[in-house]
Design a protein around this motif. Structure first.
Motif, PDB file in Angstrom:
ATOM      1  N   THR A   1      -3.088  -3.606   7.619  1.00 13.24           N
ATOM      2  CA  THR A   1      -3.633  -2.737   8.667  1.00 13.24           C
ATOM      3  C   THR A   1      -4.317  -1.512   8.071  1.00 13.24           C
ATOM      4  O   THR A   1      -5.055  -0.817   8.744  1.00 13.24           O
ATOM      5  CB  THR A   1      -2.515  -2.262   9.615  1.00 13.24           C
ATOM      6  OG1 THR A   1      -1.496  -1.650   8.824  1.00 13.24           O
ATOM      7  CG2 THR A   1      -1.931  -3.442  10.381  1.00 13.24           C
ATOM      8  N   LYS A   2      -4.003  -1.280   6.778  1.00 16.92           N
ATOM      9  CA  LYS A   2      -4.642  -0.142   6.116  1.00 16.92           C
ATOM     10  C   LYS A   2      -4.910  -0.508   4.658  1.00 16.92           C
ATOM     11  O   LYS A   2      -4.040  -1.059   3.984  1.00 16.92           O
ATOM     12  CB  LYS A   2      -3.712   1.071   6.159  1.00 16.92           C
ATOM     13  CG  LYS A   2      -4.298   2.325   5.522  1.00 16.92           C
ATOM     14  CD  LYS A   2      -3.234   3.343   5.180  1.00 16.92           C
ATOM     15  CE  LYS A   2      -2.914   4.247   6.353  1.00 16.92           C
ATOM     16  NZ  LYS A   2      -2.029   5.367   5.944  1.00 16.92           N
ATOM     17  N   LEU A   3      -6.127  -0.222   4.195  1.00 19.66           N
ATOM     18  CA  LEU A   3      -6.427  -0.402   2.776  1.00 19.66           C
ATOM     19  C   LEU A   3      -6.567   0.966   2.128  1.00 19.66           C
ATOM     20  O   LEU A   3      -7.273   1.837   2.641  1.00 19.66           O
ATOM     21  CB  LEU A   3      -7.736  -1.181   2.573  1.00 19.66           C
ATOM     22  CG  LEU A   3      -7.689  -2.706   2.680  1.00 19.66           C
ATOM     23  CD1 LEU A   3      -9.002  -3.293   2.188  1.00 19.66           C
ATOM     24  CD2 LEU A   3      -6.523  -3.296   1.910  1.00 19.66           C
ATOM     25  N   VAL A   4      -5.880   1.133   1.015  1.00 20.14           N
ATOM     26  CA  VAL A   4      -5.908   2.397   0.291  1.00 20.14           C
ATOM     27  C   VAL A   4      -6.656   2.157  -1.017  1.00 20.14           C
ATOM     28  O   VAL A   4      -6.120   1.584  -1.966  1.00 20.14           O
ATOM     29  CB  VAL A   4      -4.477   2.902   0.017  1.00 20.14           C
ATOM     30  CG1 VAL A   4      -4.531   4.233  -0.722  1.00 20.14           C
ATOM     31  CG2 VAL A   4      -3.683   3.013   1.314  1.00 20.14           C
ATOM     32  N   SER A   5      -7.917   2.563  -1.043  1.00 17.12           N
ATOM     33  CA  SER A   5      -8.720   2.378  -2.254  1.00 17.12           C
ATOM     34  C   SER A   5      -8.215   3.293  -3.365  1.00 17.12           C
ATOM     35  O   SER A   5      -7.972   4.474  -3.152  1.00 17.12           O
ATOM     36  CB  SER A   5     -10.186   2.692  -1.974  1.00 17.12           C
ATOM     37  OG  SER A   5     -10.898   2.730  -3.203  1.00 17.12           O
ATOM     38  N   LEU A   6      -8.075   2.716  -4.554  1.00 13.95           N
ATOM     39  CA  LEU A   6      -7.618   3.507  -5.706  1.00 13.95           C
ATOM     40  C   LEU A   6      -8.792   3.945  -6.581  1.00 13.95           C
ATOM     41  O   LEU A   6      -8.597   4.564  -7.623  1.00 13.95           O
ATOM     42  CB  LEU A   6      -6.630   2.679  -6.540  1.00 13.95           C
ATOM     43  CG  LEU A   6      -5.414   2.149  -5.773  1.00 13.95           C
ATOM     44  CD1 LEU A   6      -4.521   1.326  -6.691  1.00 13.95           C
ATOM     45  CD2 LEU A   6      -4.622   3.291  -5.150  1.00 13.95           C
TER      46      LEU A   6
ATOM     47  N   GLU B   1       3.485   1.106   7.215  1.00 13.70           N
ATOM     48  CA  GLU B   1       3.750  -0.325   7.272  1.00 13.70           C
ATOM     49  C   GLU B   1       2.447  -1.134   7.138  1.00 13.70           C
ATOM     50  O   GLU B   1       1.430  -0.767   7.711  1.00 13.70           O
ATOM     51  CB  GLU B   1       4.421  -0.671   8.604  1.00 13.70           C
ATOM     52  CG  GLU B   1       5.112  -2.008   8.564  1.00 13.70           C
ATOM     53  CD  GLU B   1       5.872  -2.299   9.859  1.00 13.70           C
ATOM     54  OE1 GLU B   1       6.202  -3.458  10.084  1.00 13.70           O
ATOM     55  OE2 GLU B   1       6.111  -1.342  10.622  1.00 13.70           O
ATOM     56  N   ASP B   2       2.489  -2.212   6.384  1.00 10.88           N
ATOM     57  CA  ASP B   2       1.343  -3.102   6.193  1.00 10.88           C
ATOM     58  C   ASP B   2       0.147  -2.435   5.512  1.00 10.88           C
ATOM     59  O   ASP B   2      -0.987  -2.887   5.660  1.00 10.88           O
ATOM     60  CB  ASP B   2       0.883  -3.716   7.526  1.00 10.88           C
ATOM     61  CG  ASP B   2       1.912  -4.681   8.075  1.00 10.88           C
ATOM     62  OD1 ASP B   2       2.638  -5.285   7.261  1.00 10.88           O
ATOM     63  OD2 ASP B   2       1.985  -4.821   9.306  1.00 10.88           O
ATOM     64  N   ALA B   3       0.399  -1.347   4.803  1.00  6.52           N
ATOM     65  CA  ALA B   3      -0.676  -0.755   4.004  1.00  6.52           C
ATOM     66  C   ALA B   3      -0.745  -1.497   2.669  1.00  6.52           C
ATOM     67  O   ALA B   3       0.265  -2.000   2.178  1.00  6.52           O
ATOM     68  CB  ALA B   3      -0.422   0.730   3.765  1.00  6.52           C
ATOM     69  N   GLN B   4      -1.938  -1.575   2.107  1.00  7.69           N
ATOM     70  CA  GLN B   4      -2.136  -2.349   0.876  1.00  7.69           C
ATOM     71  C   GLN B   4      -3.067  -1.571  -0.045  1.00  7.69           C
ATOM     72  O   GLN B   4      -4.094  -1.052   0.401  1.00  7.69           O
ATOM     73  CB  GLN B   4      -2.758  -3.701   1.257  1.00  7.69           C
ATOM     74  CG  GLN B   4      -3.366  -4.492   0.143  1.00  7.69           C
ATOM     75  CD  GLN B   4      -2.315  -5.188  -0.709  1.00  7.69           C
ATOM     76  OE1 GLN B   4      -1.393  -5.815  -0.195  1.00  7.69           O
ATOM     77  NE2 GLN B   4      -2.433  -5.051  -2.010  1.00  7.69           N
ATOM     78  N   ALA B   5      -2.720  -1.519  -1.327  1.00  8.49           N
ATOM     79  CA  ALA B   5      -3.598  -0.871  -2.303  1.00  8.49           C
ATOM     80  C   ALA B   5      -4.803  -1.778  -2.570  1.00  8.49           C
ATOM     81  O   ALA B   5      -4.676  -3.002  -2.593  1.00  8.49           O
ATOM     82  CB  ALA B   5      -2.841  -0.612  -3.599  1.00  8.49           C
ATOM     83  N   LEU B   6      -5.957  -1.155  -2.769  1.00 11.42           N
ATOM     84  CA  LEU B   6      -7.192  -1.879  -3.049  1.00 11.42           C
ATOM     85  C   LEU B   6      -7.770  -1.405  -4.379  1.00 11.42           C
ATOM     86  O   LEU B   6      -8.076  -0.223  -4.527  1.00 11.42           O
ATOM     87  CB  LEU B   6      -8.214  -1.632  -1.926  1.00 11.42           C
ATOM     88  CG  LEU B   6      -9.627  -2.180  -2.133  1.00 11.42           C
ATOM     89  CD1 LEU B   6      -9.640  -3.704  -2.119  1.00 11.42           C
ATOM     90  CD2 LEU B   6     -10.569  -1.650  -1.046  1.00 11.42           C
TER      91      LEU B   6
ATOM     92  N   THR C   1       5.288  -9.746  -9.054  1.00  5.02           N
ATOM     93  CA  THR C   1       5.642  -8.794 -10.107  1.00  5.02           C
ATOM     94  C   THR C   1       6.867  -8.007  -9.645  1.00  5.02           C
ATOM     95  O   THR C   1       7.300  -8.152  -8.498  1.00  5.02           O
ATOM     96  CB  THR C   1       4.503  -7.789 -10.383  1.00  5.02           C
ATOM     97  OG1 THR C   1       4.412  -6.912  -9.253  1.00  5.02           O
ATOM     98  CG2 THR C   1       3.167  -8.487 -10.610  1.00  5.02           C
ATOM     99  N   THR C   2       7.384  -7.186 -10.530  1.00  7.65           N
ATOM    100  CA  THR C   2       8.543  -6.364 -10.153  1.00  7.65           C
ATOM    101  C   THR C   2       8.115  -5.018  -9.555  1.00  7.65           C
ATOM    102  O   THR C   2       8.946  -4.127  -9.396  1.00  7.65           O
ATOM    103  CB  THR C   2       9.456  -6.138 -11.370  1.00  7.65           C
ATOM    104  OG1 THR C   2       8.670  -5.623 -12.452  1.00  7.65           O
ATOM    105  CG2 THR C   2      10.090  -7.448 -11.812  1.00  7.65           C
ATOM    106  N   LEU C   3       6.846  -4.878  -9.218  1.00 10.07           N
ATOM    107  CA  LEU C   3       6.397  -3.664  -8.520  1.00 10.07           C
ATOM    108  C   LEU C   3       7.101  -3.573  -7.168  1.00 10.07           C
ATOM    109  O   LEU C   3       7.275  -4.580  -6.480  1.00 10.07           O
ATOM    110  CB  LEU C   3       4.884  -3.702  -8.267  1.00 10.07           C
ATOM    111  CG  LEU C   3       3.930  -3.458  -9.435  1.00 10.07           C
ATOM    112  CD1 LEU C   3       2.496  -3.699  -8.976  1.00 10.07           C
ATOM    113  CD2 LEU C   3       4.086  -2.044  -9.983  1.00 10.07           C
ATOM    114  N   GLU C   4       7.481  -2.358  -6.797  1.00  7.37           N
ATOM    115  CA  GLU C   4       8.066  -2.137  -5.471  1.00  7.37           C
ATOM    116  C   GLU C   4       6.940  -2.014  -4.448  1.00  7.37           C
ATOM    117  O   GLU C   4       5.790  -1.794  -4.805  1.00  7.37           O
ATOM    118  CB  GLU C   4       8.888  -0.840  -5.465  1.00  7.37           C
ATOM    119  CG  GLU C   4       9.994  -0.789  -6.506  1.00  7.37           C
ATOM    120  CD  GLU C   4      11.183  -1.670  -6.148  1.00  7.37           C
ATOM    121  OE1 GLU C   4      11.288  -2.080  -4.965  1.00  7.37           O
ATOM    122  OE2 GLU C   4      11.986  -1.961  -7.055  1.00  7.37           O
ATOM    123  N   GLU C   5       7.290  -2.102  -3.167  1.00  4.48           N
ATOM    124  CA  GLU C   5       6.320  -1.861  -2.094  1.00  4.48           C
ATOM    125  C   GLU C   5       5.644  -0.507  -2.318  1.00  4.48           C
ATOM    126  O   GLU C   5       6.339   0.490  -2.543  1.00  4.48           O
ATOM    127  CB  GLU C   5       7.055  -1.740  -0.762  1.00  4.48           C
ATOM    128  CG  GLU C   5       7.166  -2.912   0.196  1.00  4.48           C
ATOM    129  CD  GLU C   5       6.048  -3.894   0.291  1.00  4.48           C
ATOM    130  OE1 GLU C   5       5.019  -3.551   0.900  1.00  4.48           O
ATOM    131  OE2 GLU C   5       6.207  -5.008  -0.200  1.00  4.48           O
TER     132      GLU C   5
END
Lengths: 155, 258
Positions: free
Chosen positions: B45-50, B22-27, B146-150
């Motif tokens: 609450t969490k950043l996921v570096s790509l 929950e509340d994770a976000q791609a970076l 955008t139409t991207l899903e969570e």
């Protein structure tokens, strides 16, 4: 807190940081390398410009943890080993490329990145390259002159 | 900026798993997200570096289709020799921003004044994610939407190079975003014209201009057209009428330089 390790100006360094710790904060607060200035903190002014893997970036807009294992250069690494000014720094001094001096670390790092890619940039190329480096004294003419002089000195 | 957990996976699968909380976000490069978080307009609450996923970086060409990895920086696209797309990438923001910002990040954010959405829509590109392919026309869904899903990640963008293309941008000099920008592309399915920095609905095609250009590909073909200011962005940088005029002028300039 998480441990982060990187090479800064050729030396291996490490420290404890939070997820939100910016690279600029790590350099200034943990390593006491206060030559990297934070001007706007909104990614506009470029005073915080450093090199990561040889590419110029705004250290206020990069997480310290993103530089983990990386190679970072700051303005402190621009001087010669004996402490005398490097070629670009000397050109800024000679051509009065600074007034208050606050933006200068970023300008020198931007100039260094440009000259690494383009050894004889035109005035237009220099000005375009400085798009993200703001001089609040508006001293751009002499900054451009300094970079042209540094290009000549290096060639 | 509120604190968060930072993770940097090395595969798409690991990134998808990390984004499931929950509340994770791609970076991506963070050139929009980090300033947004500093202002506390976002607080994941969490950043996921790509940026640690090697398969998502770089440009390749295979059987006449160009593929740009989602984590490819603007600087790398600018240097890839992709014609109008490289020119566009080389004029995003400033050099430092271009060394960090990524095409996937820009598209996922869908800023109504961003440059890339105009190119992607005009080229009829395909957005490749971790679990599907989305046509550009089905991807953009209004301002910042955008139409991207969570938790869905843009792993790549692919397109067939146009026979001719040009992007013309009237730059907002402080932000370097497009005050208005128009990308014109001659594609296998006809001329496509995409407009950014104008509509309150975000990037969109100007189909009336496409019809005119399919009959007569010249700047003169647009001379008789007018663009309605209804629904155009109005702010301190320009009125709706000003932007409507820019759409036509920039489209003509783009056609002239194709």
């Amino acid at each position: 807190m998480t441990n982060v390790s990187m090479t800064v100006n050729g030396k291996a360094v490490s420290g404890e940081v939070e997820g939100r710790t910016l690279l600029s904060d790590f350099l200034r607060e943990n390593l006491h390398l206060t030559g990297t200035h934070v001007g706007c903190d909104t990614s506009q002014c470029g005073a915080c410009t450093v090199h990561v893997a040889g590419k110029m970036v705004k250290s206020c807009t990069m997480l310290a943890l993103e530089a983990d294992g990386g190679d970072v250069s700051t303005i402190e690494g621009m001087a010669n080993e004996d402490g005398s000014l490097g070629v670009i720094q000397a050109a800024f001094q000679e051509h009065h490329g600074l007034q208050c001096g606050f933006c200068t670390p970023g300008m020198v790092m931007a100039a260094s990145a440009l000259l690494a890619e383009n050894s004889s940039p035109s005035e237009a190329e220099i000005r375009h390259h400085l798009d993200g480096n703001i001089c609040r004294c508006t001293g751009y003419h002499n900054i451009v002159k300094s970079i042209q002089a540094a290009a000549s000195a290096l060639s | 900026m509120y604190d968060f957990e930072f993770v940097k996976p090395s595969t798409v699968d690991e990134a998808v798993a990390a984004l499931s909380s929950e509340d994770a976000q791609a970076l991506g490069g963070g050139q929009t997200l980090i300033p947004t978080m500093k202002q506390r307009l976002a607080s994941p609450t969490k950043l996921v570096s790509l940026l640690g996923i090697a398969s998502m970086a770089g440009v390749s060409e295979n059987n006449g289709v160009v593929t740009i990895g989602g984590a490819t920086t603007h600087a790398d696209v600018a240097a890839a020799g992709l014609g109008a797309v490289s020119t566009l990438a080389g004029n995003i923001g400033d050099p430092a921003v271009r060394n960090r910002g990524t095409i996937g990040g820009s598209l996922a954010n869908n800023d109504p004044s961003a440059d890339y959405p105009a190119a992607i829509l005009a080229l009829g590109a395909t957005i490749v994610t971790n679990n599907r392919e989305i046509a550009a026309g089905d991807f953009f869904d209004g301002m910042f939407t955008t139409t991207l899903e969570e938790g869905e990640i843009i792993t790549a963008v692919s397109f067939t190079p146009p026979s001719a293309a040009s992007y013309q941008k009237f730059e907002q000099p402080a932000s370097h975003f497009a005050l208005t920008g128009v990308f014109v592309a001659k594609t296998a399915s006809g001329v496509r014209v995409a407009v950014t920095g104008a509509s309150e609905e975000g990037v969109h095609r100007w189909t009336t201009a496409e019809d005119a250009l399919n009959t007569n590909f010249s700047a003169d073909a647009l001379e008789g057209l007018s663009v309605s200011p209804d629904g155009m962005i109005a702010d301190l940088h320009g009125t709706a009428e000003y932007r409507a005029n820019l759409v036509k002028v920039l489209a003509q300039r783009a056609v002239a330089s194709c």
